[in-house]
Structure formats: C-alpha cells, structure tokens
Design an enzyme around this catalytic site. Structure first.
Site, PDB file in Angstrom:
ATOM      1  N   GLU A   2      14.879 -59.373  51.824  1.00 29.21           N
ATOM      2  CA  GLU A   2      15.464 -58.898  53.085  1.00 29.21           C
ATOM      3  C   GLU A   2      16.762 -58.181  52.718  1.00 29.21           C
ATOM      4  O   GLU A   2      17.613 -58.758  52.040  1.00 29.21           O
ATOM      5  CB  GLU A   2      15.848 -60.092  53.983  1.00 29.21           C
ATOM      6  N   ASN A  59      15.139 -66.870  57.942  1.00 36.22           N
ATOM      7  CA  ASN A  59      15.606 -68.233  58.194  1.00 36.22           C
ATOM      8  C   ASN A  59      15.831 -68.552  59.661  1.00 36.22           C
ATOM      9  O   ASN A  59      15.911 -69.712  60.031  1.00 36.22           O
ATOM     10  CB  ASN A  59      16.859 -68.525  57.371  1.00 36.22           C
ATOM     11  N   SER A 103      21.580 -66.885  52.475  1.00 36.34           N
ATOM     12  CA  SER A 103      20.380 -67.128  53.283  1.00 36.34           C
ATOM     13  C   SER A 103      20.653 -66.908  54.759  1.00 36.34           C
ATOM     14  O   SER A 103      19.724 -66.776  55.544  1.00 36.34           O
ATOM     15  CB  SER A 103      19.928 -68.579  53.143  1.00 36.34           C
ATOM     16  N   HIS A 158      18.665 -60.571  50.223  1.00 31.53           N
ATOM     17  CA  HIS A 158      18.175 -61.945  50.359  1.00 31.53           C
ATOM     18  C   HIS A 158      16.813 -62.084  49.676  1.00 31.53           C
ATOM     19  O   HIS A 158      15.779 -61.716  50.234  1.00 31.53           O
ATOM     20  CB  HIS A 158      18.087 -62.311  51.853  1.00 31.53           C
TER      21      HIS A 158
END
Ligand SMILES: NC(=O)c1ccc[n+]([C@@H]2O[C@H](COP(=O)([O-])OP(=O)(O)OC[C@H]3O[C@@H](n4cnc5c(N)ncnc54)[C@H](O)[C@@H]3O)[C@@H](O)[C@H]2O)c1
Length: 283
Positions: free
Chosen positions: A152, A190, A119, A140
């Site tokens: 991602e 994130n 992450s 991701h």
C-alpha cells in the site's frame, strides 16, 4: 530521481524482509537497528530465507552471497547521509517514528525520500516532524515481505506527485504490486483486517468458542488461509494493539476499542510468534 541506495530502519520481522527484497532487486542496502545483535538477528533471518531458496533450486549459493553482500549492517543513523531512500520499519509508535524522521531529515541528502512502513499511523503527522513533508510517504509492505505481493503506497497530505511516482516505480522493481491509498487511520488493509482480528479476540474473551474453533470457523467457513488468532500471533500482538489504538483515537469511534484480553496479553509480554507465546505457543 533514481533510487540506488536504501536504508532500512528496524531489523525486525518487517525490516529484515524489506532489506531482503531490496537487496534481491539489486539495491545497495543499509540495515539499521539500535544494537548490533538486533541487526545480526535480522541478517540471520535473511540468510535463512535465502538458504531455503537455494535448497529449492530457486537461486544458487553464489546468488545468495551476492544478495547478502548488498546489505551492510548499521547501528548509526548517520549512515543515511548517502542514501536516496529510507524505509523506516521500527516499532509502531508515533513518538519513536517522529523522533526518527526528525533526525533523518537532518542527516539524509536533500533529494532523499523518507518512507514509513507504518501499519496505521498518519503519514501526514510523521511528515510534519520533517522540513520535507512533500518527500515523506507510506510504503506499507505485508508480512512476510518476501512472499506477499501487495505494497500500500500512502500519500500524506503534502506528498508530491513526483515522489509518489518514484516510489510506485521502485516498488514495481521489487516485484511487488503498489496500490495507491489516501492517509486515513489504518489505510485500507488494517481498517478492515484489524477490527476483524479484534472481534475474534472478543469472541474468545467472551467465551463464545475456543481459539482453535474460532480459527477453524474462519478458515473453513470463510476460506481464509489462516485463522484470525493465528494471524494476530504472526503480526505481533503489540502491533495489533497499536493499530487498534490508532483506529480508536483516529476515528474517535468506540467500535474500534481494543479488546481487554489483547491488552492483557501485551502487558504479559505475550506478543505472539516473535516472543514464543501469544494465543498459541511456539518453539
Ligand atoms: N508485523 C506485521 O505484520 C507488520 C506488517 C506491516 C507493517 N508493520 C509495521 O512495521 C513496523 C515494524 O514492525 P515489525 O513487526 O517488524 O516489528 P518488530 O518488533 O519485529 O521489529 C521492530 C524493530 O525496530 C527496532 N527499533 C525500534 N526502535 C528503533 C530505532 N529508534 N531505530 C532503529 N531500530 C529501532 C527494534 O529493535 C526491532 O528490531 C511497525 O511500524 C509495524 O506496524 C508490521
């Protein structure tokens, strides 16, 4: 290079979802975890998800069985010796990931691509644990994997263009939308999401409002489908803490300091939905 065989490492929330979507797309999948019961738990989740699709008329019982037959349980990393792609989805911890990547580098065929579903941890640093940094990349996925469209794709410093292209194409075959991102702490998702969740936890910690009120404000006021504290419970509070620590350390900026309440919950083993208790309690 054509990807046909995939090994997914970690049969938790993310790994089981990744194994499911890969199997549904026709890939041969090894689902690996430390103990047989962890793999069984992951396979149980996949079976339940597929049964829901059968109930809703989205697939037949035979199709469900075909998907399950595509997945082989594994507790031996040596099963990676015949795969084209490894997608690592073990816990968010640099030491564990670099150790895994160093081992996989020894085991996997020379052409194999090693991807991490991290992450927030630097792909470049994970890649440096191997002798094939140009074949290491971030994939991701979002939670829950079978539902969420975005992946991602993170280029490490050394990631080769051909490797990026193989992974972008493979991601599309899963019915997902790849978005290219460079390797900086938290990537895009994130870096933006987690400080918001951390701030929601501070808001609770400082007694500004109850957890229900905080979630309600963000749901009704900002049109978020889920409040930030509920979302944190779904992501896993240990994962949220690891990500905040990665942002804090990676940027060296105090604005990313994890809320003490988040630390306390993780120390108590209140990890959210997966442990039955986080900000809320779960059956
Ligand atoms: N939870 C999310 O919303 C989310 C979203 C995107 C990415 N991620 C990332 O995905 C990864 C996994 O997260 P999760 O939520 O599935 O965690 P989880 O705790 O549900 O599952 C992790 C699994 O990895 C296994 N594991 C640990 N060390 C291992 C090893 N050495 N070899 C094989 N298996 C090992 C554990 O036994 C466990 O079953 C983390 O890097 C996390 O940051 C999580």
């Amino acid at each position: 290079m054509k990807v046909e065989k995939v090994m997914v490492i970690g049969a938790g929330q993310m790994g089981s979802g990744i194994a499911q979507v890969c199997a549904q797309a026709g890939y041969t999948v090894y689902l690996n975890d430390l103990k047989p019961e962890f793999v069984e738990r992951g396979l149980g989740v996949i079976s339940k998800n597929l049964s829901r699709n059968v109930d809703k008329g989205r697939m037949t019982e035979e199709q469900k069985q075909e998907v399950l037959n595509q997945i082989t349980a594994s507790t031996d990393l040596n099963d990676a010796r015949t795969v084209d792609l490894v997608i690592e989805a073990a816990v968010e911890n640099m030491e564990i990931k670099t150790k895994l990547f160093a081992q996989l580098d020894e085991i996997a065929p020379v052409h194999a691509i090693l991807a991490s579903n991290t992450s927030s941890l630097p792909i470049t640093e994970i890649a440096a644990a191997t002798k094939r940094p140009e074949q290491v990349i971030g994939m991701h996925f979002m939670n829950p994997v079978p539902v969420m469209k975005l992946v991602e794709i993170i280029r490490g410093l050394a990631t080769a263009d051909e490797v990026y292209q193989v992974i972008e194409d493979m991601t599309k075959t899963l019915g997902k939308v790849p978005v290219e991102v460079n390797d900086f702490p938290g990537f895009v998702s994130n870096r933006i999401l987690m400080p918001m969740i951390n701030e929601a936890i501070y808001t609770l910690y400082e007694g500004v409002a109850t957890k229900e009120a905080i979630d309600e404000v963000m749901k009704l006021g900002m049109n978020h489908p889920m409040g930030p504290l509920t979302l944190a419970d779904f992501i896993g509070l240990d994962t949220c803490l690891y990500i905040m620590e990665t942002l804090h350390e990676g940027f060296g900026d105090t604005k990313y300091r994890p809320c003490p309440l988040l630390r306390k919950y993780v120390k108590a083993g209140w990890l959210g939905k997966k442990s039955g208790r986080g900000f809320y309690t779960y059956e």
